[in-house]
Write an enzyme that holds these catalytic residues in place. Sequence first.
Site, PDB file in Angstrom:
ATOM      1  N   LYS A  98       0.817  -1.219   0.000  1.00 55.05           N
ATOM      2  CA  LYS A  98       0.000   0.000   0.000  1.00 55.05           C
ATOM      3  C   LYS A  98       0.854   1.274   0.000  1.00 55.05           C
ATOM      4  CE  LYS A  98      -4.060  -2.131   2.194  1.00 55.05           C
ATOM      5  NZ  LYS A  98      -5.054  -2.019   3.310  1.00 55.05           N
ATOM      6  N   TYR A 149     -12.365  -2.023  -3.536  1.00 53.52           N
ATOM      7  CA  TYR A 149     -12.859  -2.050  -2.158  1.00 53.52           C
ATOM      8  C   TYR A 149     -14.379  -1.874  -2.095  1.00 53.52           C
ATOM      9  CZ  TYR A 149      -8.354  -2.311   0.285  1.00 53.52           C
ATOM     10  OH  TYR A 149      -7.158  -2.745   0.818  1.00 53.52           O
ATOM     11  N   ARG A 190      -2.171 -13.994   4.784  1.00 50.73           N
ATOM     12  CA  ARG A 190      -2.912 -13.276   5.838  1.00 50.73           C
ATOM     13  C   ARG A 190      -2.112 -13.326   7.147  1.00 50.73           C
ATOM     14  NH1 ARG A 190      -7.310 -10.118   4.383  1.00 50.73           N
ATOM     15  NH2 ARG A 190      -8.148 -10.468   6.463  1.00 50.73           N
ATOM     16  N   THR A 228      -5.406  -6.582  10.885  1.00 51.31           N
ATOM     17  CA  THR A 228      -5.702  -5.327  10.177  1.00 51.31           C
ATOM     18  C   THR A 228      -5.176  -4.118  10.954  1.00 51.31           C
ATOM     19  OG1 THR A 228      -7.727  -6.369   9.363  1.00 51.31           O
ATOM     20  CG2 THR A 228      -7.574  -3.979   9.128  1.00 51.31           C
ATOM     21  N   ARG A 252       2.438  -5.911   9.143  1.00 52.32           N
ATOM     22  CA  ARG A 252       1.739  -4.783   9.755  1.00 52.32           C
ATOM     23  C   ARG A 252       2.347  -4.380  11.093  1.00 52.32           C
ATOM     24  NH1 ARG A 252      -4.156  -6.847   7.607  1.00 52.32           N
ATOM     25  NH2 ARG A 252      -4.266  -5.528   5.741  1.00 52.32           N
ATOM     26  N   ASN A 266      -2.093   0.584   6.584  1.00 50.11           N
ATOM     27  CA  ASN A 266      -1.579  -0.661   7.157  1.00 50.11           C
ATOM     28  C   ASN A 266      -0.747  -1.502   6.197  1.00 50.11           C
ATOM     29  OD1 ASN A 266      -3.667  -1.607   5.623  1.00 50.11           O
ATOM     30  ND2 ASN A 266      -4.779  -2.590   7.289  1.00 50.11           N
ATOM     31  N   HIS A 312      -2.242  -5.396   1.585  1.00 52.72           N
ATOM     32  CA  HIS A 312      -3.531  -6.063   1.372  1.00 52.72           C
ATOM     33  C   HIS A 312      -3.250  -7.486   0.959  1.00 52.72           C
ATOM     34  CE1 HIS A 312      -7.328  -7.399  -0.330  1.00 52.72           C
ATOM     35  NE2 HIS A 312      -6.622  -7.817  -1.367  1.00 52.72           N
ATOM     36  N   GLU A 329      -9.463 -10.862  -7.766  1.00 50.75           N
ATOM     37  CA  GLU A 329      -8.545  -9.722  -7.623  1.00 50.75           C
ATOM     38  C   GLU A 329      -7.352  -9.845  -8.568  1.00 50.75           C
ATOM     39  OE1 GLU A 329      -7.767  -9.622  -3.390  1.00 50.75           O
ATOM     40  OE2 GLU A 329      -9.827  -8.994  -2.952  1.00 50.75           O
TER      41      GLU A 329
HETATM   42  P1  GTP Z   1      -7.263  -5.719   3.308  1.00 50.72           P
HETATM   43  O1  GTP Z   1      -6.299  -6.835   3.068  1.00 50.72           O
HETATM   44  O2  GTP Z   1      -6.722  -4.379   2.902  1.00 50.72           O
HETATM   45  O3  GTP Z   1      -8.633  -6.020   2.716  1.00 50.72           O
HETATM   46  O4  GTP Z   1      -7.385  -5.641   4.899  1.00 50.72           O
HETATM   47  P2  GTP Z   1      -8.190  -6.595   5.883  1.00 50.72           P
HETATM   48  O5  GTP Z   1      -8.865  -7.692   5.118  1.00 50.72           O
HETATM   49  O6  GTP Z   1      -7.263  -6.956   6.976  1.00 50.72           O
HETATM   50  O7  GTP Z   1      -9.274  -5.599   6.460  1.00 50.72           O
HETATM   51  P3  GTP Z   1     -10.729  -5.211   5.887  1.00 50.72           P
HETATM   52  O8  GTP Z   1     -11.000  -5.924   4.603  1.00 50.72           O
HETATM   53  O9  GTP Z   1     -11.702  -5.339   6.987  1.00 50.72           O
HETATM   54  O10 GTP Z   1     -10.537  -3.657   5.592  1.00 50.72           O
HETATM   55  C1  GTP Z   1      -9.966  -3.218   4.376  1.00 50.72           C
HETATM   56  C2  GTP Z   1      -9.061  -2.056   4.631  1.00 50.72           C
HETATM   57  O11 GTP Z   1      -9.823  -0.950   5.040  1.00 50.72           O
HETATM   58  C3  GTP Z   1      -8.037  -2.249   5.761  1.00 50.72           C
HETATM   59  O12 GTP Z   1      -6.878  -2.920   5.376  1.00 50.72           O
HETATM   60  C4  GTP Z   1      -7.728  -0.813   6.118  1.00 50.72           C
HETATM   61  O13 GTP Z   1      -6.782  -0.262   5.214  1.00 50.72           O
HETATM   62  C5  GTP Z   1      -9.069  -0.138   5.923  1.00 50.72           C
HETATM   63  N1  GTP Z   1      -9.773  -0.022   7.186  1.00 50.72           N
HETATM   64  C6  GTP Z   1     -10.377  -0.999   7.903  1.00 50.72           C
HETATM   65  N2  GTP Z   1     -10.917  -0.522   9.026  1.00 50.72           N
HETATM   66  C7  GTP Z   1     -10.634   0.818   9.024  1.00 50.72           C
HETATM   67  C8  GTP Z   1     -10.915   1.891   9.913  1.00 50.72           C
HETATM   68  O14 GTP Z   1     -11.531   1.717  10.957  1.00 50.72           O
HETATM   69  N3  GTP Z   1     -10.444   3.131   9.541  1.00 50.72           N
HETATM   70  C9  GTP Z   1      -9.765   3.344   8.378  1.00 50.72           C
HETATM   71  N4  GTP Z   1      -9.341   4.573   8.062  1.00 50.72           N
HETATM   72  N5  GTP Z   1      -9.484   2.358   7.523  1.00 50.72           N
HETATM   73  C10 GTP Z   1      -9.903   1.120   7.840  1.00 50.72           C
HETATM   74 MG    MG Z   2     -10.064  -7.387   3.394  1.00 48.63          MG
END
Ligand code: GTP
Ligand code: MG
Length: 138
Positions: A9, A49, A85, A91, A102, A112, A115, A126
């Site tokens: 990212k 997303y 993962r 996350t 992370r 973070n 992805h 994807e």
């Molecule tokens: P990805 O691999 O990026 O999909 O992350 P994830 O699967 O661990 O988390 P999720 O799919 O729930 O959320 C997608 C992305 O949204 C996260 O990786 C973060 O970058 C962002 N995100 C999630 N929760 C928050 C939040 O509370 N605030 C903000 N600003 N961003 C968030």
């Molecule tokens: Mg995700």
Amino acid sequence: LERTFSIIKPDATRRNLTGAVNALIEKAGLRIVAQKRIQLTRAQAETFYGVHKERPFFGELVDFMISEPIVVQVLEGENAVAKYREVMGATNPANAAEGTIRKEFALSVGENSAHGSDSLENAQIEIAQFFSGNEIVG
Ligand code: GTP
Ligand code: MG
């Protein structure tokens, strides 16, 4: 062997951490079988997303993902989806285990650093969004 989709990212590319992230990926036994640095358009980020479009952080997430170039990758290995993962960690970096991407690099729950696909089905969707078959060399 399984394949998963990865993004390094903007918070990580901005701080010149592409190689450092890749070192953790390779140390875990995952092979980078495709990789390119791209600038996401807003439309691409919103599609990617789309599952989060009703969430309060959606606008912030899209703005962040288009703020700098990213590196998109295909990773191959045994149980690649679940393994990556694990390599990424939780996350929210505050909850991420020691040695994960992370924990080492993320700035916040939003910024973070990485992805990774959350299922084999999503990995295939994807990967197809960013790579054609002849760009992936296993
Ligand atoms: P990805 O691999 O990026 O999909 O992350 P994830 O699967 O661990 O988390 P999720 O799919 O729930 O959320 C997608 C992305 O949204 C996260 O990786 C973060 O970058 C962002 N995100 C999630 N929760 C928050 C939040 O509370 N605030 C903000 N600003 N961003 C968030
Ligand atoms: Mg995700």
